[in-house]
Write a protein that holds these residues in place. Sequence first.
Motif, PDB file in Angstrom:
ATOM      1  N   GLU A  15       0.825  -1.206   0.000  1.00 49.54           N
ATOM      2  CA  GLU A  15       0.000   0.000   0.000  1.00 49.54           C
ATOM      3  C   GLU A  15       0.862   1.261   0.000  1.00 49.54           C
ATOM      4  OE1 GLU A  15      -3.639   1.525   2.697  1.00 49.54           O
ATOM      5  OE2 GLU A  15      -3.156  -0.603   2.815  1.00 49.54           O
ATOM      6  N   ASP A  19      -2.156  -5.148  -7.043  1.00 47.30           N
ATOM      7  CA  ASP A  19      -2.946  -3.925  -6.823  1.00 47.30           C
ATOM      8  C   ASP A  19      -4.426  -4.192  -7.102  1.00 47.30           C
ATOM      9  OD1 ASP A  19      -3.918  -1.415  -6.552  1.00 47.30           O
ATOM     10  OD2 ASP A  19      -2.878  -0.555  -8.282  1.00 47.30           O
ATOM     11  N   SER A  75      -6.786  -1.776  -6.187  1.00 44.10           N
ATOM     12  CA  SER A  75      -7.496  -0.499  -6.053  1.00 44.10           C
ATOM     13  C   SER A  75      -8.367  -0.244  -7.290  1.00 44.10           C
ATOM     14  CB  SER A  75      -6.496   0.636  -5.872  1.00 44.10           C
ATOM     15  OG  SER A  75      -5.700   0.733  -7.025  1.00 44.10           O
TER      16      SER A  75
END
Lengths: 214, 350
Positions: free
Chosen positions: A88, A136, A138
């Motif tokens: 992160e 990832d 996101s």
Amino acid sequence: MADGVTAVLVDDHPVVRAGVAHWLSTADVHLVASGEDPEVAWTGPGAAADVVVLDLHLNSVTPATAELRRLVEDGRRVIVYSMRSDDEIALQCLEIGALSYLTKAEGADHLVQAVKAAARGQSYTPPALAGALAGDRSETRPALSPRETEVLVEWFQSESKEFVAQRLNITLSTVNSHLERIRVKYAAIGRQAPTKAALVARAIQDGLIGLDDL
Amino acid sequence: MTDHAVSTTTRQVLLVVVFAVQLVLMLPSLVAHPHGPAAWFAYCLLTAVLGIVAGHVATGTPTPPLLAVVPLAASVLVTTALPAGASLDDPDWGFGLVGWYLLLVLVERPKALVVALGVHICLSIAWFAHAGNGDVGTAGVVILSGTSFQVGVLVITRVLHRDARLAAEAAAEHDAARTREELARQREQDLKAGFEGQLGALLPLLADLADEQVSVADPTTRLRCSVAAVQLRRLFAENDDVPDPLLHELTACVDVAERRGVVVSLAVSGTATPVPTEVRRELVAPMAQALAVAHGRAKVSLLRTADEVRVAVVADAPETLPAPGRPVAVTVETSVHGGLVRSEARWRTA
């Protein structure tokens, strides 16, 4: 100083400063200043250095992202050098505009390559960062082609670009350009930063990526 | 004996008792003394109640408590119809019988029964007092002998009920304990069977070593030993209660390889996702096999994306890896490039 690359190091551990100075000197990179205070990158010889190597954890538990932002907004080329392999934080540093995120577990080779790439205004993606990009989840993550994803994953898994090239039956430079394209795609999202804009502009000029891909 | 069985038996016994009392004890008394039609009517009323209760006992349905009104009415009829001075004496055939009837109808409702018996006794005493010329001693004996019997039966019934309930509770508790014991035994057996199934290469290897059919001086045997060591270490880690079991098992395997002198780097990316035990076994197996035979360096990686879990190993290892069994849930791919063996197991989460 064959290629005249200069760097400044911000790290709170003397042993790390000494080690990095040694690694860089063997690779023709001149470490012009180093210290535990981020001010070394703003004053004296450090202010003019091509590349800033920034330790993210300076005598504190909270990462020095504000310091990173200040440097990036000033147009400095920053490599984040952290003891933590936290996906992160790594992604956050890229979003702010760092050209590379290296963990201290990764060796001299990756640091030297990252510094040299940063001096040219280019990104460098070490294996751990490749893993962070591949994992990832996101919502804002850019769309990667299956080939790009495969290169990322293989590089994360093997830590050897030669191995990735052999595995996927492509050349070493193709591996590198895939990684570069991925970083350009990441540079095109999120907040604006001079280094990110330069990365994207350069990639388009070089024909590495088309406007449609962004 | 359950509560229900106690009730049924009590009612059956009472039915027989009441029938016997009515026919054997009271009928002769009714016949022997001069009585008006009201007495015979009361006798018929009570016989009808006997019939109704017998019907309920036969069908196994509860006797309606309101039926107690009939014996009470009979009590009024019998008592008031008695000639003066006969109350609570020999000719008073109804006093004891009505008490038995109340017991028969209200045996399941002790409080109502006590009230009804009280009403019945008070009525008889009141009538006795009203007539004024009876023998107090005889009356006292009649009341005491009649009611003490009935109260005695009531108490015994309640005690039986309580004992039956306690016995049922004890039996249930015993059953529950038996079930728990059986479950624990089953679980232990399952665990043991699971372990035996998972021990894989270990048991044949131990047997061979014990029979001196193989020697540890032989490199092949040493290879089998290191494979078994990694398998065993992973198996020990499998049942540990940790937040990220997959990573825990990978770390366990890496630990064994490092003890053997292999330089292993472990890289993890993405957040922990739940992976079933069976799938974890299959995901870890190829990497465990590769680590067991690796020498020099190895890189183990765990990658968790939105829809996939990938465990990979790149190692200096012999080109022919021991077969890791036939995976069911995961896809395994093993290849050799430039002296390095790469083995990857992939599992799609979605």
